[in-house]
Structure formats: structure tokens, C-alpha cells
Design a protein around this motif. Structure first.
Motif, PDB file in Angstrom:
ATOM      1  N   ILE A 170      -8.640   1.605 -25.076  1.00 26.29           N
ATOM      2  CA  ILE A 170      -8.423   2.968 -24.593  1.00 26.29           C
ATOM      3  C   ILE A 170      -7.508   3.733 -25.552  1.00 26.29           C
ATOM      4  O   ILE A 170      -7.770   4.891 -25.892  1.00 26.29           O
TER       5      ILE A 170
ATOM      6  N   GLU B 279      -5.979   9.707 -16.915  1.00 30.17           N
ATOM      7  CA  GLU B 279      -7.425   9.645 -17.157  1.00 30.17           C
ATOM      8  C   GLU B 279      -8.188  10.557 -16.195  1.00 30.17           C
ATOM      9  O   GLU B 279      -9.087  11.300 -16.606  1.00 30.17           O
TER      10      GLU B 279
ATOM     11  N   GLU C 144     -13.716   9.561 -21.070  1.00 33.35           N
ATOM     12  CA  GLU C 144     -12.515   9.581 -20.215  1.00 33.35           C
ATOM     13  C   GLU C 144     -12.850   9.036 -18.825  1.00 33.35           C
ATOM     14  O   GLU C 144     -12.044   8.338 -18.209  1.00 33.35           O
TER      15      GLU C 144
ATOM     16  N   HIS D 118     -12.931   5.335 -19.028  1.00 31.75           N
ATOM     17  CA  HIS D 118     -11.553   4.826 -19.020  1.00 31.75           C
ATOM     18  C   HIS D 118     -10.992   4.826 -17.595  1.00 31.75           C
ATOM     19  O   HIS D 118     -10.391   3.851 -17.146  1.00 31.75           O
TER      20      HIS D 118
END
Lengths: 233, 282
Positions: free
Chosen positions: B103, B152, B183, B186
Motif C-alpha cells: 500500500i 483509505e 484506493e 486498499h
């Protein structure tokens, strides 16, 4: 704008005759495939074209893009509905819970597009999941991964074709949920693979696909011929 | 993509293209640096920006959105850079370390990409402080993951909120959407990491998607300090359609309120995002 509306109307009325013919074939396919838990089996030797210029017309403009999304959501919803009906061998309660939630999300997406498109909505697609072994975890999760990654790349690749800010926002609201699904499914297959070089480039931008690229991959699972030739590009 | 051919094509329309480009050393330099750093799929983006610069044209709206995105990516990258150098990372399970490293790499790549695209128009990196709002964020693993989830999910909502400002912009909108979904991936994984922690009742119910909170509230994170991040995520009406009136998967049922909330993520305005981000900006 008026002109476009008229064109759409004309297209729709032309379509009606076509739809009813199509529906007859659909009914036949439903009948033919009725034994397989609502999933029609692909008719052997049924030739499909590769350029997506014949068959069920998705339409033009934003309606066309919404129908394209509706088609993909139909596919995903049908897949997860089958997964929930016939869970794979040895499914854990956690995985069952996840997959049932995803089914509910995809059904909601499908029903939303159907409601939002109203009379402009394409009919239900006939799907073919004969390549998926629903009793086998690896087969099911592999297919789920393919559907989710494909869905994300489809929405990402079609975003710029949308003319209405409201529709674009709606597509954005859905695609991030698909990406959440995709990451989860990939992690269920192998923890930590939620993102990776097979789906992002060196800038960590996710890959995108054009409607034709998406339909070329999806057609393995769709019996209904789809005409994407009127989509904006 | 054949750059030379494109330049030649333009030359037939604008014979002064080379003159326009040559004095702009920075613009030319960007071609080569893009060529080496930017993946092929991003070249149209680079080209478009380079031409804009060469012609002295900038789109304020587009640059504003890109700088807003860059600010968020600076924030995320700084967070993981600090966190991954701290004890929360060094004492985390190996799988968690792998995910956090991935990430962090993605967020830094987003920063580099946006900076390259914006060139001299890029905003400078602010100074960030995370311990003012969350004192134990780099000493307590659960807090680290909670703040990560907040960042996130905020990022997902922020990109979504800016999409209409990029309507029809093939290159920039597509790039923004392609970051947006990363995103979201994530966010999904961080949420799974929080669920795996299962040190409290709250983390047990964390899902990869934004759900209804335990008491029906919009914030499903179990962290009241993140209320602003999830404000409005309990929306059940999309495009004028109440999702809970639609047919559910099982015959005779309707879509549940929980599923209706989960199946659509909500955007945040630029102002709302900056209001969240400002607590971390010194």
C-alpha cells in the motif's frame, strides 16, 4: 438534444419488433435450460460474432453505457445467486457470509439499473456458467475474481464516455464497491493479493478496458448476443 | 504511440509547434522523463499535459482536482512511510507487513505520478502530524489500522466526489478512476486486517465494504473520531430510487437496509475532505 431524443425513440420502436423476436428465442432457451437451476446451457454450435455488432442492442449515449453496466451486473448477480444456491464443498461460514453479501450487492445493482433504465432497459441476459464448477472453491473463487476485476476495469474504462454528471457519480459509487469485492475475493484466494502488478501499472493506476474488450472476455459466460456498436466511443 | 508522428501531424496544422515546444525546456524534459518513468498506458496523459504547458494553457479546474488528489496522496504516503518505519510495523505479522509495504508503494507511486503530470503546477508537500489527533497511531497496531481505514475510505470518497469535475475527460478522468479503484482495494484489505484483529466486538463486524454501524449509524468503523469520514454513508436512495424497495435475491424479499448501504459508496465534496485532512496538516 431534441434530435437525439427523437433518434432514441426511433431506435426504441425499431427495437421493439426485434426484442419480441429475441424474446421468443429467450423463452426457448429458458425452456431448453430449465433443468439447470435457471441457467441455460449454451447451445452447441451456436455461432457468435466477435465484433458485437449484432444481437441485443445496448443502445446509444448514456443509456447505452447504463445498459452495458446493467448487462455486467446481470452477469455478476446471476453468478453469485448460483453460488449462494449451491455453495462449494467445505465453504466456511465466513466465506458464505461474504459471498451472500456480495450476491445481495450485485442483485441490488442489477435491480437498480433495471429500475433506473425503465423502458430503455435491455431484457434479461441468458448466461452460461458451464465452465464453472460450482462445487469447487478454486473454480468459484477464480470465476469471482475474473468477474470482479473485469467489472472494475469496465467501469473505469467507460467512465469518460458518460455525459451526465449524475450517471458518472452513480457509476463511481458502484465501481468502488466492485473494487472492494475484487480485493476481498483475491485475498480469499491468496491473502495479500488485493492489488498487484497484474491489475495495476507502474504508477499504481488500475488497468481499464473498453466495452469491446470487456464483452470479448464476458461472452464466454453470456449466451445472448450483444450489440455494442451504438455505444459512444 | 508514435510521438514523432503526432508532432509531425501537429506541425502540418501548427508550423510553430517546434518553436512553441523548444523554449519550454521543462516541457520537453518531461517527455523524456515520462518516457522512462510512466507506463505506456499513461502516455496520453503525459502528452496532453505537455501540450497544455507548451501552449501556455492550463485548465484550472483540472489542475485544482489534480492538486487536491496530490495533497491526499502526500497525506497517505506520509502516513504509511512513518507507520512502516515504526514499531507497529516491525511487530506486525508478516502478512500485514507485506500488505502495508504494498500500500505504501502504491501511494508513493500515486504521488510521483501526480507530481509528474502537474510539473511546476504541483503543490508542495505539506507537513503532516498524525499523533496530534491519534497519539498512539504509531505505537498501537489497532489504532494504526483504524486510521489507515479512515484515510483509505476518505480517499475513495474524495476521488469519487471529483469525478463530475472531470466529466468527459478521457485522459484525466480515466486516470483518476484508475486511482480511485486502487484506493478502494486498499480500503477493502485494511478493513479485512481490522476484522482479523478481532480484539474487540467492533472489529469482528468490520466488513471489506462500508456497512451500517452497529447501532445503525453511518460510521461503521467503531471509531467515533472517524465520524466525518463516514458521514452520509448510510444513504439508501440512489438516483431517486429507494434501494430498499427493490426486489432482493430471494423471491418475496426486498433489498435490506444493510445491503442498500453497502452496495453504493458515497462521494465527499472537496471541502468535506479538506476538513477531514486538516487535522493532520501542520
Amino acid at each position: 438534444m431534441k434530435i437525439f431524443e427523437k433518434d432514441d425513440q426511433e431506435l426504441l420502436s425499431e427495437e421493439k419488433g426485434f426484442f419480441s423476436k429475441k424474446l421468443q428465442r429467450r423463452n426457448f432457451l429458458q425452456y431448453a435450460g430449465a433443468s439447470a437451476a435457471g441457467i441455460a446451457l449454451v447451445a452447441a454450435g451456436c455461432k457468435k460474432d466477435d465484433d458485437f455488432s449484432r444481437g441485443l442492442d445496448l443502445g446509444s449515449g448514456d443509456i447505452g453505457i447504463l445498459n452495458y453496466a446493467y448487462a455486467l451486473e446481470q452477469l455478476e448477480a446471476a453468478f453469485y445467486t448460483q453460488v449462494a444456491l449451491t455453495p462449494y464443498t467445505g465453504i466456511s461460514s465466513t466465506e458464505s457470509g461474504y459471498l451472500t453479501s456480495i450476491r445481495d450487492h450485485e442483485v441490488a445493482h442489477r435491480e437498480f439499473f433495471k429500475a433506473a433504465l425503465g423502458n430503455s432497459a435491455i431484457p434479461g441476459l441468458q448466461v452460461d456458467f458451464s465452465s464453472i464448477n460450482f462445487t469447487d472453491r478454486t473454480s468459484v473463487l477464480g470465476a469471482a475474481k475474473a468477474f470482479e476485476d473485469l467489472g472494475v476495469s469496465a467501469y473505469n474504462g467507460a467512465g469518460y464516455l458518460i455525459k451526465s454528471a449524475d450517471y458518472l457519480t452513480l457509476a463511481g459509487k458502484i465501481v468502488s464497491v466492485e473494487a472492494r469485492h475484487a480485493a476481498l475475493i483475491r485475498d480469499l484466494i491468496s491473502n495479500g493479493t488485493f492489488v498487484g502488478s497484474d491489475i495495476i501499472d507502474a504508477n499504481a493506476l488500475e488497468i481499464t478496458r473498453t466495452p469491446i474488450e470487456v464483452l470479448s472476455i464476458a461472452k464466454k459466460y453470456v449466451v445472448t448476443e450483444i450489440n455494442a456498436s451504438n455505444l459512444p466511443s | 504511440m508514435d510521438f514523432i508522428k503526432i508532432l509531425k501531424d501537429i506541425e502540418t496544422i501548427d508550423p510553430e509547434i517546434t518553436d512553441r515546444l523548444n523554449p519550454r525546456r521543462a516541457a520537453i524534459k518531461n517527455i523524456t522523463s515520462f518516457g522512462s518513468k510512466v507506463a505506456l498506458s499513461s502516455l496520453p496523459f503525459a502528452l496532453g499535459t505537455m501540450f497544455k504547458r507548451a501552449y501556455g494553457q492550463t485548465s484550472n479546474t483540472v489542475n485544482d482536482v489534480l492538486n487536491f488528489a496530490l495533497t491526499l496522496e502526500y497525506l497517505e504516503a506520509d502516513f504509511y512511510t512513518k507507520g512502516n518505519a515504526s514499531v507497529v510495523y516491525s511487530t506486525a505479522p508478516a502478512a500485514a507487513q507485506g500488505a502495508l509495504t504494498q500500500i505504501a508503494k502504491d501511494e508513493n507511486a500515486h504521488v510521483a505520478f501526480l507530481k509528474s503530470v502537474l510539473g511546476t503546477a504541483a503543490v508542495a508537500k505539506p507537513t503532516f502530524n498524525f499523533t496530534n489527533s491519534f497519539p498512539t497511531v504509531f505505537t498501537d497496531y489497532a489504532t494504526y489500522l483504524a486510521v489507515a481505514q479512515g484515510l483509505e475510505d476518505t480517499g475513495v470518497r474524495a476521488y469519487k466526489g471529483q469525478a463530475p469535475a472531470l466529466l468527459g475527460n478521457k485522459v484525466v478522468l480515466t486516470a483518476a478512476l484508475s486511482i480511485h479503484s486502487v484506493e478502494a482495494r486498499h480500503a477493502s484489505h485494511i478493513r479485512q486486517m481490522r476484522r482479523a484483529l478481532s480484539t474487540s466486538g467492533v472489529t469482528n463486524v468490520i466488513t471489506p465494504w462500508i456497512s451500517l454501524g452497529a447501532n445503525g449509524q453511518a460510521n461503521d468503523s467503531g471509531v467515533p473520531a472517524l465520524d466525518k469520514t463516514f458521514a452520509g454513508e448510510d444513504n439508501k436512495t440512489q438516483g431517486g430510487v429507494d434501494i430498499t424497495t427493490l426486489n432482493g435475491a430471494v423471491a418475496g424479499t426486498k433489498i435490506s437496509a444493510k445491503a442498500a448501504v453497502e452496495c453504493f459508496d458515497e462521494p465527499l465534496t472537496m471541502a468535506a475532505v479538506l476538513d477531514i485532512a486538516k487535522q493532520f496538516i501542520v
